[in-house]
Design a protein around this motif. Structure first.
Motif, PDB file in Angstrom:
ATOM      1  N   ALA A  85       0.904  -1.174  -0.115  1.00 17.86           N
ATOM      2  CA  ALA A  85       0.057   0.044  -0.106  1.00 17.86           C
ATOM      3  C   ALA A  85       0.778   1.340   0.006  1.00 17.86           C
ATOM      4  N   SER A 133      -2.069   3.341  -2.869  1.00 19.44           N
ATOM      5  CA  SER A 133      -3.394   3.257  -2.546  1.00 19.44           C
ATOM      6  C   SER A 133      -3.574   1.782  -2.242  1.00 19.44           C
ATOM      7  N   PHE A 134      -4.482   1.542  -1.556  1.00 22.83           N
ATOM      8  CA  PHE A 134      -4.862   0.225  -1.196  1.00 22.83           C
ATOM      9  C   PHE A 134      -5.744  -0.509  -2.441  1.00 22.83           C
ATOM     10  N   ARG A 135      -6.275   0.063  -3.025  1.00 21.72           N
ATOM     11  CA  ARG A 135      -6.837  -0.335  -4.498  1.00 21.72           C
ATOM     12  C   ARG A 135      -5.855  -1.167  -5.430  1.00 21.72           C
ATOM     13  N   SER A 190      -7.611  -3.451   3.190  1.00 21.95           N
ATOM     14  CA  SER A 190      -7.759  -2.229   4.427  1.00 21.95           C
ATOM     15  C   SER A 190      -8.258  -2.586   5.785  1.00 21.95           C
ATOM     16  N   GLN A 197      -9.542  -5.048  -2.301  1.00 16.77           N
ATOM     17  CA  GLN A 197      -9.346  -3.842  -1.389  1.00 16.77           C
ATOM     18  C   GLN A 197      -9.807  -3.664  -0.290  1.00 16.77           C
ATOM     19  N   ALA A 257      -4.085  -3.998  -3.704  1.00  9.85           N
ATOM     20  CA  ALA A 257      -4.834  -5.109  -3.613  1.00  9.85           C
ATOM     21  C   ALA A 257      -4.739  -5.769  -5.102  1.00  9.85           C
TER      22      ALA A 257
END
Length: 54
Positions: free
Chosen positions: A28, A33-35, A49, A45, A38
């Motif tokens: 991350a 970003s987490f998206r 998170s 995602q 992932a």
């Protein structure tokens, strides 16, 4: 000579960081970003998170 510095066990520390959580956090941070993390890790995602909040 006495060893006054002892390592703490997992029970003493309280919460243990699992390797998968550490990998998720690093991904991350690297991705921003987490998206994207992932996607890189082949995960969802929401799961990624959630792992960071635990």
């Amino acid at each position: 000579m006495h060893n006054h510095c002892r390592q703490r066990t997992a029970a003493q520390v309280g919460k243990v960081i699992e390797l998968k959580h550490l990998r998720s956090a690093v991904a991350a941070a690297d991705c921003g970003s987490f998206r994207q993390a992932a996607e890189l890790l082949g995960s969802q995602q929401s799961c990624l998170s959630q792992n960071q909040r635990d």
